[in-house]
Design an enzyme around this catalytic site. Structure first.
Site, PDB file in Angstrom:
ATOM      1  N   ARG A 282       0.805  -1.223   0.000  1.00  0.00           N
ATOM      2  CA  ARG A 282       0.000   0.000   0.000  1.00  0.00           C
ATOM      3  C   ARG A 282       0.837   1.271   0.000  1.00  0.00           C
ATOM      4  O   ARG A 282       0.436   2.274  -0.583  1.00  0.00           O
ATOM      5  CB  ARG A 282      -0.948  -0.004   1.199  1.00  0.00           C
ATOM      6  N   ARG A 376       0.850  -2.355   7.469  1.00  0.00           N
ATOM      7  CA  ARG A 376      -0.110  -3.445   7.675  1.00  0.00           C
ATOM      8  C   ARG A 376      -0.442  -4.164   6.373  1.00  0.00           C
ATOM      9  O   ARG A 376      -0.717  -3.535   5.359  1.00  0.00           O
ATOM     10  CB  ARG A 376      -1.396  -2.878   8.282  1.00  0.00           C
TER      11      ARG A 376
END
Length: 507
Positions: A282, A376
């Site tokens: 991400r 994450r």
């Protein structure tokens, strides 16, 4: 101030983590009674769990394993993942999904009756259990809310906001100050306090989180003396729908898993031509989207070929959000922006939520358990909330803290702070976005800290200001780029990955 003595755990937060803890905090004979859950708004209305679209990551197929899931999680975490915590998390994946399904969470099913799974960024195989394509969060939480409301051992206040933690002179957390409807403040003394207060999205102008989430749990834990871990690591989701809304609707990563592509205003691929280029970690994708928008080229998610006419039933939540702002994703690329989505840092805690302070537990996004590291892995957050939330609930129910009566223990004085005026809060959000966003540098971070210091002088003891300063100071101190933290003046990672640990020394 009214005092209530509660002979059981006090859970602050009504999302998936808090309610999972409450359900498992079954009274232990001779140790605890029921659990009190406090949330500032009706359940389902003010937590990030209900907004999650992708689903819950878990090894659920023959092609997958907890070990492979752990390997992907560690790779995404960029050197700062705690391996033992990750193995605990991924090892509990299937049992957690089955526990939720047993309560009525309507996970999508494959033809053979097993769980249907989707592919998301940085996963080496499809492993995200979903509901209705993009409705996992609300559907899962709805089942958990129903179970919590039916549980005899759970009492729920849906009008309570955490204002301070209460500690004794030895430093053990003994309860909290809760502000209820009409400004009434109640000091609740409890056997243990479990913080499940969510993230920090409301500290930034563009976020996919409820704007009420401003890191107050982290800030108040810090003020009580708890250790804070890696507060600078903020994950920016690369595909928030860019329509000027606050908070910004999310275009789930599962769209890219289905083949949707990121393009600029002229139709050129943002990251690369390879079919899986847009499924990079991400932070990489978010920076590409950010750069395209800053350069004036624009950033768009094109699902017209990959999903097309099936959009309305395959991804109904995203479809509805797009149509509400005049975008038909079946035939139009969706304008997107990088938005604050998840806080990897927070209150340092183990896999059962235990913090550095006795009597205090932290779970969900307000906690930093070591499973996310610097970045994450997609859809690990719902798994962590439920799996570690359950463990924390059991531990808190068994935490014998001794006599809790206000007359039996010497309590430290408590300072209860207020809130920033709306204009000042908007100024804080603008400064955080400008100086502590996708790309950071020392000059901007120093300017941000000066702004926050001025606010702290004008409005002392405001938790949101404390939380913002923890993030900003952590970002200034980390002179490297790693995971979700990117410094334009230090674009490379250090050879040795080290944690940021912050703790307030109490007098």
């Amino acid at each position: 101030m009214e005092t209530r003595v509660h002979k059981g755990p006090l859970v602050i937060g009504g999302g998936l983590a808090g309610l999972s803890a409450a359900l498992e905090a079954v009274p232990v004979s001779g140790v605890s009674e029921g659990v009190l859950v406090v949330t500032p708004a009706p359940l389902l209305d003010a937590c990030s769990s209900a907004w999650a679209q992708g689903g819950m990551a878990a090894a659920l197929t023959a092609k997958d394993s907890p070990q492979l899931h752990a390997r992907d999680t560690e790779a995404a975490g960029a050197g700062l993942v705690e391996s033992a915590a990750v193995r605990e998390l991924t090892g509990r994946g299937r049992e957690t999904v089955e526990w939720l399904a047993g309560m009525g969470a309507p996970f999508d099913r494959a033809e053979d009756g097993g769980f249907a799974v989707s592919l998301e960024a940085a996963h080496s195989t499809a492993r995200v259990a979903r509901v209705g394509g993009d409705g996992a969060g609300r559907a899962i939480l709805s089942a958990v809310v129903k179970a919590a409301r039916a549980a005899d051992h759970i009492e729920i206040w849906e009008d309570g906001r955490l204002r301070a933690l209460v500690s004794d002179e030895a430093g053990r957390v003994r309860g909290a100050v809760i502000e209820r409807t009409g400004g009434q403040k109640v000091r609740v003394l409890a056997q243990a306090v479990v913080l499940a207060t969510g993230g920090i999205g409301g500290l930034f102008e563009v976020t996919t989180n409820p704007s009420a989430l401003k890191g107050e749990g982290m800030a108040l834990a810090y003020l009580a003396g708890a250790e804070i871990l890696d507060p600078e690591f903020v994950q920016f989701h690369p595909t928030a729908i860019d329509a000027g809304l606050d908070p910004a609707p999310l275009a789930t990563e599962a769209l890219r898993g289905e083949g949707a592509r990121l393009i600029d205003g002229e139709g050129r691929f943002l990251i690369g031509m390879a079919a899986d280029a847009d499924l990079a970690a991400r932070d990489i994708v978010a920076r590409a989207v950010h750069q395209a928008r800053v350069s004036g080229r624009g950033a768009f998610l094109d699902a017209t070929k990959a999903v097309g006419a099936a959009f309305d039933h395959e991804f109904p939540a995203v479809f509805a959000a797009c149509m509400a702002v005049g975008i038909d994703p079946r035939v139009q690329p969706i304008p997107v922006a990088a938005a604050v989505h998840y806080h990897m840092g927070g209150i340092a805690a183990d896999d059962a939520g235990r913090t550095s302070l006795k009597g205090l537990y932290a779970i969900g996004e307000c906690a930093a358990t070591g499973v996310h590291g610097a970045n994450r892995l997609a859809s690990n957050s719902l798994l962590e909330a439920a799996a570690f939330g359950r463990m924390a609930g059991r531990a808190a129910a068994q935490d014998a803290g001794g006599d809790m009566g206000a007359d039996a223990i010497a309590l430290r004085p408590v300072i209860v702070g207020g809130d920033l005026p709306d204009e000042a809060m908007q100024a804080l959000r603008a400064a955080m976005t400008q100086y502590c966003g996708v790309v950071r540098d020392a000059k901007g971070l120093e300017a941000l800290i000066a702004v926050l210091d001025d606010m702290a002088g004008l409005y002392p003891y405001v938790a949101a200001v404390t939380a913002a300063k923890l993030v900003a100071q952590g970002a200034l101190g980390r002179r490297e780029s790693r995971g979700g933290h990117f410094r334009a003046d230090y674009p490379q990672a250090n050879n040795r990955a080290q944690h940021t640990r912050v703790r307030r020394i109490l007098e």
